[in-house]
Enzyme design. Sequence first.
Site, PDB file in Angstrom:
ATOM      1  N   CYS A 224      -0.362   4.108   2.228  1.00 36.52           N
ATOM      2  CA  CYS A 224      -0.094   3.902   3.661  1.00 36.52           C
ATOM      3  C   CYS A 224       1.378   4.122   3.996  1.00 36.52           C
ATOM      4  CB  CYS A 224      -0.426   2.469   4.095  1.00 36.52           C
ATOM      5  SG  CYS A 224      -1.915   1.783   3.395  1.00 36.52           S
ATOM      6  N   ASP A 225       2.274   3.593   3.166  1.00 38.75           N
ATOM      7  CA  ASP A 225       3.674   3.474   3.582  1.00 38.75           C
ATOM      8  C   ASP A 225       4.667   4.340   2.801  1.00 38.75           C
ATOM      9  OD1 ASP A 225       2.853   1.600   5.437  1.00 38.75           O
ATOM     10  OD2 ASP A 225       3.086  -0.080   4.061  1.00 38.75           O
TER      11      ASP A 225
ATOM     12  N   CYS B 138       0.827  -1.212   0.000  1.00 38.75           N
ATOM     13  CA  CYS B 138       0.000   0.000   0.000  1.00 38.75           C
ATOM     14  C   CYS B 138       0.860   1.259   0.000  1.00 38.75           C
ATOM     15  CB  CYS B 138      -0.932  -0.023   1.218  1.00 38.75           C
ATOM     16  SG  CYS B 138      -1.928   1.463   1.354  1.00 38.75           S
TER      17      CYS B 138
END
Length: 315
Positions: A135-136, A132
């Site tokens: 997200c990261d 993701c």
Amino acid sequence: MQKVVVLGTGPAGLTAAIYLARANMKPLVIEGQEPGGQLTITTEVENFPGFPDGIMGPELMDNMRKQAERFGSEFKRGWVTKVDLSQRPFTLTVDGLGEIKTEALIISTGASAKLLEIPGEKENIGRGVSTCATCDGFFFRGKKIIVVGGGDSAMEEANFLTKFATEVRVVHRRNELRASKIMQERAKNNPKITWSLNCTPVEVIAGEKGVTGLKVRNNETGQEEVLETDGIFVAIGHRPNTAFLEGQLETDDVGYIIVKPGTAETNIPGVFACGDVQDHKYRQAITAAGSGCMAALDCERYLEGQAVHDWSKTL
Ligand code: NAP
């Protein structure tokens, strides 16, 4: 016999449970093999509103669960192997729990990111391997990144990651990309993106501090080489967790449940879907939570309608 059963305990299912419980519906929530869903395998969540300093994924899910319990949601651990949606009440067959009958059903079983299934991959999730970018990506500021895949997701993630990384290399197993023309062009015109086409990933290389490289095999020459990198984003698609439905609900070609636009209603009245199991586009914790709220409210209205209906039948 239950009034409503919620399948799945990611942000969608737990938000649905909070709303249903507060409406006195006493939902039964069934937790599967990955309680808390995909957020429990991420580290810090920095984009969920209300947490200015960020919050760890598992902690966020734990909080949501406690909130659902506080208002009277009941949780049981089990794996749904079969459903019968052809008759009311609906019947669920759950490993470890037996048969459960319910008037309404909310499906929030999520989707799972596909993995490459190569050595070194699973054990380095959260140590440089991610599924993701939203997200990261932020954690890879000033670093080198590899994105694996040739579809729209890979192109989108590669473009997005150039905001943080010094270099983003796309590794794809064929010479042709699967992505739409416009997404391909955008990626090809991005000077920070480099390409390793016709290359199959064979092993994730990592040291004590996490990922250091990706070993790939050139499909033309058969030669293997290690591409140095700090992070590997696997963007080879998602699989919605809908196999247990055995085609009883309307889904798209890939298996995502189709809901009526602007609602959580499926093609069967009384069955609702929320979260990633019906969303291949946004796939965010906050959008999943929002759709969980919609499912609970739609379900509440449905059950109220049923009560009026049953009452009039007894006259
Ligand atoms: P996808 O279109 O199925 O593409 C998956 C890619 O991963 C393909 O290039 C595939 O290679 C590769 N792949 C699959 N399994 C692999 C493996 N084991 N090893 C190496 N490579 C592998 O999935 P997606 O990109 O996630 O897109 C899913 C859907 O969402 C599509 O309909 C897409 O258009 C849509 N989407 C749209 C947008 C947008 O418009 N903004 C953004 C994201 C996604 P092959 O090509 O060789 O099969």
